[in-house]
Design an enzyme around this catalytic site. Sequence first.
Site, PDB file in Angstrom:
ATOM      1  N   SER A 143      89.695  23.383  26.754  1.00 21.02           N
ATOM      2  CA  SER A 143      88.768  22.571  27.546  1.00 21.02           C
ATOM      3  C   SER A 143      88.902  22.937  29.015  1.00 21.02           C
ATOM      4  O   SER A 143      89.975  22.770  29.611  1.00 21.02           O
ATOM      5  CB  SER A 143      89.078  21.092  27.352  1.00 21.02           C
ATOM      6  N   HIS A 153      85.429  24.789  25.454  1.00 25.29           N
ATOM      7  CA  HIS A 153      84.953  23.412  25.392  1.00 25.29           C
ATOM      8  C   HIS A 153      84.579  22.958  26.801  1.00 25.29           C
ATOM      9  O   HIS A 153      85.392  23.032  27.728  1.00 25.29           O
ATOM     10  CB  HIS A 153      86.071  22.557  24.805  1.00 25.29           C
ATOM     11  N   ASP A 181      83.222  19.853  29.038  1.00 21.06           N
ATOM     12  CA  ASP A 181      83.061  18.403  29.051  1.00 21.06           C
ATOM     13  C   ASP A 181      82.040  17.982  30.106  1.00 21.06           C
ATOM     14  O   ASP A 181      82.299  18.086  31.303  1.00 21.06           O
ATOM     15  CB  ASP A 181      84.414  17.739  29.347  1.00 21.06           C
ATOM     16  N   MET A 241      80.210  14.967  31.783  1.00 24.69           N
ATOM     17  CA  MET A 241      80.367  13.507  31.959  1.00 24.69           C
ATOM     18  C   MET A 241      79.431  13.031  33.055  1.00 24.69           C
ATOM     19  O   MET A 241      79.283  13.698  34.081  1.00 24.69           O
ATOM     20  CB  MET A 241      81.804  13.179  32.362  1.00 24.69           C
ATOM     21  N   HIS A 258      80.412  19.288  25.081  1.00 23.30           N
ATOM     22  CA  HIS A 258      80.708  17.910  24.667  1.00 23.30           C
ATOM     23  C   HIS A 258      80.054  16.984  25.683  1.00 23.30           C
ATOM     24  O   HIS A 258      80.553  16.835  26.807  1.00 23.30           O
ATOM     25  CB  HIS A 258      82.233  17.735  24.626  1.00 23.30           C
ATOM     26  N   MET A 281      79.345  13.695  27.146  1.00 23.83           N
ATOM     27  CA  MET A 281      79.731  12.278  27.270  1.00 23.83           C
ATOM     28  C   MET A 281      78.749  11.650  28.239  1.00 23.83           C
ATOM     29  O   MET A 281      79.073  11.369  29.399  1.00 23.83           O
ATOM     30  CB  MET A 281      81.183  12.190  27.766  1.00 23.83           C
ATOM     31  N   MET A 289      87.357  11.871  18.539  1.00 28.17           N
ATOM     32  CA  MET A 289      88.091  11.705  19.795  1.00 28.17           C
ATOM     33  C   MET A 289      89.459  11.086  19.513  1.00 28.17           C
ATOM     34  O   MET A 289      89.553  10.030  18.878  1.00 28.17           O
ATOM     35  CB  MET A 289      87.320  10.788  20.755  1.00 28.17           C
ATOM     36  N   ASP A 301      89.689  16.117  19.638  1.00 34.20           N
ATOM     37  CA  ASP A 301      89.687  16.280  21.096  1.00 34.20           C
ATOM     38  C   ASP A 301      90.489  15.166  21.758  1.00 34.20           C
ATOM     39  O   ASP A 301      90.148  13.991  21.648  1.00 34.20           O
ATOM     40  CB  ASP A 301      88.225  16.255  21.577  1.00 34.20           C
TER      41      ASP A 301
HETATM   42  C1  DX5 Z   1      88.343  13.982  27.412  1.00 33.16           C
HETATM   43  C2  DX5 Z   1      87.718  15.314  27.099  1.00 33.16           C
HETATM   44  C3  DX5 Z   1      88.657  16.318  26.601  1.00 33.16           C
HETATM   45  C4  DX5 Z   1      89.765  16.686  27.545  1.00 33.16           C
HETATM   46  C5  DX5 Z   1      90.973  16.924  26.719  1.00 33.16           C
HETATM   47  O1  DX5 Z   1      87.346  13.023  27.568  1.00 33.16           O
HETATM   48  O2  DX5 Z   1      86.698  15.159  26.121  1.00 33.16           O
HETATM   49  O3  DX5 Z   1      87.969  17.485  26.147  1.00 33.16           O
HETATM   50  O4  DX5 Z   1      89.505  17.839  28.303  1.00 33.16           O
HETATM   51  O5  DX5 Z   1      92.057  17.123  27.562  1.00 33.16           O
HETATM   52  P1  DX5 Z   1      93.570  17.109  27.009  1.00 33.16           P
HETATM   53  O6  DX5 Z   1      93.674  18.212  26.008  1.00 33.16           O
HETATM   54  O7  DX5 Z   1      94.368  17.334  28.233  1.00 33.16           O
HETATM   55  O8  DX5 Z   1      93.784  15.757  26.385  1.00 33.16           O
HETATM   56 ZN    ZN Z   2      85.861  17.002  25.243  1.00 29.14          ZN
END
Ligand code: DX5
Ligand code: ZN
Length: 225
Positions: A5, A32, A34, A36, A65, A67, A136, A174
């Site tokens: 990620s 990956h 993220d 947000m 991903h 969010m 998650m 994740d």
């Molecule tokens: C959290 C993200 C993850 C995050 C995971 O909301 O969706 O993808 O980057 O990070 P680690 O592996 O550090 O928990």
């Molecule tokens: Zn993620």
Amino acid sequence: MIAPSILSADFARLSEEMAAVGGPGRGADWLHVDVMDAHFVPNLTLGLPVVESLLRSTDTPLDCHLMIDAPDRWAPGYAEAGAHNVTVHAEAAEDPVALAKNLRAAGANAGLSVKPDTPLESYTDVLKHYDTLLVMSVEPGFGGQKFIERVLEKVRAARRMVDTGHLNLLVEIDGGINSDTIEQAAEAGVDCFVAGSAVYGAEDPVRAVEGLRARALDASAHGSA
Ligand code: DX5
Ligand code: ZN
């Protein structure tokens, strides 16, 4: 499969940071990303213009991903841009079946994600339209959180549905995946592991990816034995 990620990478140097974890063959299978929006989750990261630039700077498939609120409106743009996998949240999607069809029609794999407290049972039929299920294992929003073990029950349930032919998808996890937690996730039946801080916090990120993959393969061999 291992999907580092980039949330834990240096955002001023994203293309170098993507290259630093390798690509299919040696290192990352997917990257990956993220997304947000400071509404669905309390944090804000990056959006479609940045993803379009990332797509131009790597050959490694992007696992986006989302969010975000209103994924029915915004997610297909990521598929049209060329993301390999576009994952939306079950809690945010208004019509997840129509959305999966739109994502696939735009050329991407469709992914559905569930937060730690969202039960899987409500989505069993919906998931027939999806290519990946992202379980998650932390509350979405931030990297570096502690792995929530109780979500493995959902991983086991999904694995059973795939193994018995009721679903046809990859099970992805994740949050909080590292060398201490990856084995239990692999034994429960995960196919694809997202890892942020465990990869980008390591001195040698490619070695960290290879180390995680070796542990996962070892544990899944035991899990299915
Ligand atoms: C959290 C993200 C993850 C995050 C995971 O909301 O969706 O993808 O980057 O990070 P680690 O592996 O550090 O928990
Ligand atoms: Zn993620």
